[in-house]
Design a protein around this motif. Structure first.
Motif, PDB file in Angstrom:
ATOM      1  N   SER A  84      -6.958   7.620  -5.747  1.00 18.49           N
ATOM      2  CA  SER A  84      -8.321   7.991  -6.119  1.00 18.49           C
ATOM      3  C   SER A  84      -8.623   6.789  -6.930  1.00 18.49           C
ATOM      4  CB  SER A  84      -7.862   9.214  -7.242  1.00 18.49           C
ATOM      5  OG  SER A  84      -7.340   8.766  -8.417  1.00 18.49           O
ATOM      6  N   TYR A  85      -9.914   6.938  -7.607  1.00 17.05           N
ATOM      7  CA  TYR A  85     -10.613   6.034  -8.280  1.00 17.05           C
ATOM      8  C   TYR A  85     -11.021   6.741  -9.675  1.00 17.05           C
ATOM      9  CZ  TYR A  85     -11.481   2.637  -4.460  1.00 17.05           C
ATOM     10  OH  TYR A  85     -11.366   1.577  -3.565  1.00 17.05           O
ATOM     11  N   THR A  86     -10.804   5.868 -10.867  1.00 17.21           N
ATOM     12  CA  THR A  86     -11.143   6.187 -12.063  1.00 17.21           C
ATOM     13  C   THR A  86     -12.765   5.681 -12.071  1.00 17.21           C
ATOM     14  OG1 THR A  86     -10.032   4.477 -12.859  1.00 17.21           O
ATOM     15  CG2 THR A  86      -9.151   6.844 -13.246  1.00 17.21           C
ATOM     16  N   PRO A  87     -13.506   6.010 -12.889  1.00 15.42           N
ATOM     17  CA  PRO A  87     -14.889   5.530 -13.133  1.00 15.42           C
ATOM     18  C   PRO A  87     -15.063   4.134 -13.433  1.00 15.42           C
ATOM     19  CG  PRO A  87     -14.203   7.045 -14.901  1.00 15.42           C
ATOM     20  CD  PRO A  87     -13.161   7.118 -14.076  1.00 15.42           C
ATOM     21  N   ASP A  88     -13.979   3.394 -13.971  1.00 13.26           N
ATOM     22  CA  ASP A  88     -13.869   2.029 -14.217  1.00 13.26           C
ATOM     23  C   ASP A  88     -13.664   1.257 -13.069  1.00 13.26           C
ATOM     24  OD1 ASP A  88     -11.571   3.231 -14.653  1.00 13.26           O
ATOM     25  OD2 ASP A  88     -10.625   1.640 -15.867  1.00 13.26           O
ATOM     26  N   ALA A  89     -13.528   1.918 -11.955  1.00 10.51           N
ATOM     27  CA  ALA A  89     -12.875   1.273 -10.817  1.00 10.51           C
ATOM     28  C   ALA A  89     -14.079   0.056 -10.507  1.00 10.51           C
ATOM     29  CB  ALA A  89     -12.801   2.243  -9.546  1.00 10.51           C
ATOM     30  N   HIS A  90     -13.347  -1.135 -10.006  1.00 14.16           N
ATOM     31  CA  HIS A  90     -14.228  -2.215  -9.338  1.00 14.16           C
ATOM     32  C   HIS A  90     -13.276  -3.045  -8.634  1.00 14.16           C
ATOM     33  CE1 HIS A  90     -12.345  -3.698 -13.031  1.00 14.16           C
ATOM     34  NE2 HIS A  90     -12.423  -4.906 -12.603  1.00 14.16           N
ATOM     35  N   VAL A  91     -14.073  -3.889  -7.657  1.00 13.44           N
ATOM     36  CA  VAL A  91     -13.145  -4.503  -6.587  1.00 13.44           C
ATOM     37  C   VAL A  91     -12.243  -5.517  -7.193  1.00 13.44           C
ATOM     38  CG1 VAL A  91     -13.591  -6.333  -4.850  1.00 13.44           C
ATOM     39  CG2 VAL A  91     -15.118  -4.436  -5.120  1.00 13.44           C
ATOM     40  N   GLY A  92     -11.162  -5.448  -6.740  1.00 16.44           N
ATOM     41  CA  GLY A  92     -10.128  -6.580  -7.011  1.00 16.44           C
ATOM     42  C   GLY A  92      -9.511  -7.145  -5.845  1.00 16.44           C
ATOM     43  N   ILE A  93      -8.121  -7.692  -6.045  1.00 17.76           N
ATOM     44  CA  ILE A  93      -7.752  -8.316  -4.847  1.00 17.76           C
ATOM     45  C   ILE A  93      -6.888  -7.609  -3.917  1.00 17.76           C
ATOM     46  CG2 ILE A  93      -6.022 -10.342  -4.039  1.00 17.76           C
ATOM     47  CD1 ILE A  93      -6.603 -11.531  -6.832  1.00 17.76           C
ATOM     48  N   GLY A  94      -7.423  -7.265  -2.793  1.00 19.92           N
ATOM     49  CA  GLY A  94      -6.360  -6.219  -1.737  1.00 19.92           C
ATOM     50  C   GLY A  94      -6.701  -4.802  -2.394  1.00 19.92           C
ATOM     51  N   THR A  95      -6.716  -4.588  -3.610  1.00 18.23           N
ATOM     52  CA  THR A  95      -7.230  -3.023  -3.975  1.00 18.23           C
ATOM     53  C   THR A  95      -8.119  -2.984  -5.121  1.00 18.23           C
ATOM     54  OG1 THR A  95      -4.864  -2.567  -3.424  1.00 18.23           O
ATOM     55  CG2 THR A  95      -6.087  -1.076  -4.812  1.00 18.23           C
ATOM     56  N   CYS A  96      -9.161  -2.056  -5.338  1.00 17.51           N
ATOM     57  CA  CYS A  96      -9.836  -1.925  -6.335  1.00 17.51           C
ATOM     58  C   CYS A  96      -8.878  -1.650  -7.746  1.00 17.51           C
ATOM     59  CB  CYS A  96     -10.779  -0.707  -6.294  1.00 17.51           C
ATOM     60  SG  CYS A  96     -12.299  -1.139  -5.438  1.00 17.51           S
ATOM     61  N   ILE A  97      -9.457  -2.405  -8.887  1.00 18.29           N
ATOM     62  CA  ILE A  97      -8.719  -1.996 -10.136  1.00 18.29           C
ATOM     63  C   ILE A  97      -9.345  -0.585 -10.291  1.00 18.29           C
ATOM     64  CG2 ILE A  97      -8.862  -2.815 -12.451  1.00 18.29           C
ATOM     65  CD1 ILE A  97      -9.228  -5.653 -10.528  1.00 18.29           C
ATOM     66  N   GLY A  98      -8.607   0.396 -11.003  1.00 21.13           N
ATOM     67  CA  GLY A  98      -9.082   1.802 -11.163  1.00 21.13           C
ATOM     68  C   GLY A  98      -8.446   2.626 -10.137  1.00 21.13           C
ATOM     69  N   THR A  99      -7.510   2.335  -9.400  1.00 22.41           N
ATOM     70  CA  THR A  99      -6.760   2.983  -8.431  1.00 22.41           C
ATOM     71  C   THR A  99      -5.575   3.657  -8.731  1.00 22.41           C
ATOM     72  OG1 THR A  99      -7.661   1.465  -6.574  1.00 22.41           O
ATOM     73  CG2 THR A  99      -5.759   2.689  -6.281  1.00 22.41           C
ATOM     74  N   THR A 100      -5.235   4.698  -8.238  1.00 25.20           N
ATOM     75  CA  THR A 100      -4.261   5.814  -8.225  1.00 25.20           C
ATOM     76  C   THR A 100      -3.828   5.911  -6.870  1.00 25.20           C
ATOM     77  OG1 THR A 100      -4.474   6.626 -10.549  1.00 25.20           O
ATOM     78  CG2 THR A 100      -2.883   7.563  -9.103  1.00 25.20           C
ATOM     79  N   ALA A 101      -2.709   5.326  -6.422  1.00 21.61           N
ATOM     80  CA  ALA A 101      -1.995   5.845  -5.132  1.00 21.61           C
ATOM     81  C   ALA A 101      -0.750   6.086  -5.049  1.00 21.61           C
ATOM     82  CB  ALA A 101      -2.275   4.595  -4.242  1.00 21.61           C
ATOM     83  N   VAL A 102      -0.445   7.262  -4.573  1.00 23.04           N
ATOM     84  CA  VAL A 102       0.992   7.957  -4.534  1.00 23.04           C
ATOM     85  C   VAL A 102       1.332   8.043  -2.993  1.00 23.04           C
ATOM     86  CG1 VAL A 102       1.963  10.118  -5.127  1.00 23.04           C
ATOM     87  CG2 VAL A 102       0.058   9.351  -6.186  1.00 23.04           C
ATOM     88  N   TRP A 103       2.806   7.768  -2.893  1.00 21.12           N
ATOM     89  CA  TRP A 103       3.549   7.973  -1.670  1.00 21.12           C
ATOM     90  C   TRP A 103       4.823   8.642  -2.137  1.00 21.12           C
ATOM     91  CZ3 TRP A 103       0.352   3.954  -2.223  1.00 21.12           C
ATOM     92  CH2 TRP A 103      -0.466   3.477  -1.040  1.00 21.12           C
ATOM     93  N   ASN A 104       5.410   9.329  -1.258  1.00 26.33           N
ATOM     94  CA  ASN A 104       6.756  10.077  -1.396  1.00 26.33           C
ATOM     95  C   ASN A 104       7.809   8.892  -1.398  1.00 26.33           C
ATOM     96  OD1 ASN A 104       6.764  13.143  -1.526  1.00 26.33           O
ATOM     97  ND2 ASN A 104       5.791  12.737   0.389  1.00 26.33           N
ATOM     98  N   MET A 105       8.736   9.255  -2.250  1.00 24.98           N
ATOM     99  CA  MET A 105       9.922   8.214  -2.578  1.00 24.98           C
ATOM    100  C   MET A 105      10.547   8.165  -1.145  1.00 24.98           C
ATOM    101  SD  MET A 105       9.845   6.407  -5.317  1.00 24.98           S
ATOM    102  CE  MET A 105      11.489   5.825  -5.144  1.00 24.98           C
TER     103      MET A 105
END
Length: 472
Positions: A55-76
């Motif tokens: 997901s992106y929060t509303p403050d999301a903006h372009v970063g290096i490789g991934t947008c700042i404002g990102t939540t990303a989830v994987w199973n352990m």
């Protein structure tokens, strides 16, 4: 790139991209401000196999490789870890301390100028100035976090309990994998502010009427002077990030893994590379929370010099917005990456630190320099976004574009220069920090409106700036 948009109501959009689904939490105005690049970056991120959620929060903006404002989830058990989705400033985050002072106590500009000057005496803001705390053993700090600090630097037990985590535990044997010079660089930076968007701000509170009871439980009152600190893991995290960027990139090449964005790096959690990075990332989190602690220690000394040696300076909370944490969601162990995203747990949630188990913890959201900041409380509905909210206003334009498009006069007006309400800064000329002016960022009130409208969190207090200290 083709994308299909669904609107779920309550500022919640779901976008079907070629490689997976992206959730965006933003009001209509903020959502319409996104151009195509953040969606392209999200699609690249979704190439990483077995993604559970992004997901992106509303403050999301372009970063290096991934947008700042990102939540990303994987199973352990079968997921991936990505240094790109953690961010380059590992453990960067926020800390707030309260004071018994009222706005009127520091309204006089002379008092605030003296406060700025005294804080700079105790907290190095120049990149070429070394730490005042060279007696502290960095090895103990990166192993044990706040629990590795000498007792002389822990004014009260409360400084250890009112934090997201006082010690991030990991296998210390992984420290042997780091280059020897990392200790030398980091040793001179504990308790230093750093540059860029890092800051110390002096603000006063306006409590939301509906949240007065909660605010009282947290020790907050209308007009109260607080201190907000934003900094990270400095050279320790930076050096670690550099080393693991090279390592992950080489491993991906050997595995035959390609991605349209060369800046995006990742590895299976269970791999040697993944385990090594995760363990050492926790060492950087320990440095980051300790760095903010020692900055706060210096600010406390400054307040005591000016306002008397008995003045109380309790910590309200310390949290991070650049990390990957093992958390339990949906009855499974998951690795939750937050890059420029703040965890906001609701009252009663088991992941809350003990001090805030009943009420939920304060979520600390800075604005841009010259605008309001916010203290928020997470809501149970936040489970839909793994309890992530914004981490600030979010850049609207690059540093270069800001310098080209915004004048110093515009910056001065936004800082109320010349008025009784002027927001004082530690720089003689605003031109030197023009790239950090409010015009470089999104409208923080719109960001907060997006979060509240999405039922992710509520505002407890609005924090109005009175003075700002930036790195030189």
């Amino acid at each position: 790139m083709e994308r299909i948009e669904k609107f779920h109501g309550n500022n919640h959009y779901e976008i079907d991209l070629p490689n997976g689904n992206l959730h965006v939490f933003a009001n209509p105005d903020i959502y319409q401000s996104f151009d195509s690049r953040p969606f392209e970056m999200a699609d690249n991120n979704l190439i990483i196999p077995r993604n559970v959620y992004m997901s992106y929060t509303p403050d999301a903006h372009v970063g290096i490789g991934t947008c700042i404002g990102t939540t990303a989830v994987w199973n352990m058990k079968d997921g991936f870890v990505s240094p790109s989705i953690v961010g380059v400033d590992i453990g960067c985050g926020m800390r707030v301390h309260t004071t018994p002072l009222h706005k009127k106590d520091i309204q006089d500009k002379g008092v605030r100028r003296a406060l700025i000057k005294t804080i700079e005496k105790y907290v190095p803001t120049n990149e070429r100035t070394n730490s005042h705390y060279v007696d502290i053993d960095i090895r103990e700090v990166v192993k044990y976090g706040l629990r590795g600090l000498p007792s002389a630097y822990v004014p009260h037990e409360q400084w250890l309990t009112h934090v997201e985590q006082s010690t991030f535990k990991y296998d210390h044997q992984y420290l042997d994998k780091l280059p020897d010079d990392i200790h030398k660089y980091a040793h001179g930076q504990l308790g230093t502010l750093g540059g860029g968007n890092h800051f110390i701000e002096i603000l006063y509170l306006e409590i939301e009427e509906a949240q007065k009871d909660l605010a009282t439980q947290w020790g907050l009152f209308d007009g109260q002077v607080i201190v907000m600190i934003h900094s990270g893991s400095r050279a320790w995290g930076a050096k670690l990030g550099q080393e693991y960027t090279k390592l992950f990139r080489a491993s991906m090449f050997n595995w035959g893994i390609e991605n349209p964005d060369r800046s995006l790096i990742y590895a299976p959690i269970s791999s040697d590379e993944g385990q090594s990075y995760l363990n050492l990332m926790y060492s950087a989190l320990n440095f980051a929370v300790s760095n903010r602690h020692m900055i706060a220690f210096g600010v406390r000394e400054a307040f005591r010099e000016l306002f008397g040696g008995e003045i109380e300076f309790p910590v309200l909370y310390d949290l991070m917005h650049n990390y990957a944490l093992k958390e339990y969601h949906r009855n499974e162990a998951m690795l939750v990456h937050r890059k420029g995203a703040t965890r906001a747990l609701p009252p009663g949630h088991f992941l809350n630190t003990a001090a805030y188990r009943e009420t939920g913890h304060p979520a600390l959201i800075p604005g841009s320099m010259g605008t309001s900041s916010y203290i928020m409380i997470g809501k149970e509905e936040g489970t839909k976004n793994f309890y992530s909210i914004c981490h600030g206003a979010g850049r609207a334009r690059s540093r270069k574009a800001t310098k080209e498009l915004v004048t110093v006069d515009e910056f001065q007006r936004s800082m109320k220069v010349g008025s009784d309400e002027e927001i004082l800064v530690n720089h003689r000329s605003l031109a030197t920090i023009l790239d950090e002016c409010p015009q470089a960022y999104k409208d923080v009130d719109q960001i907060i409106d997006s979060v509240v409208g999405a039922s992710l969190a509520d505002v407890v207090a609005t924090c109005k700036p009175m003075a700002a200290i930036k790195g030189v």
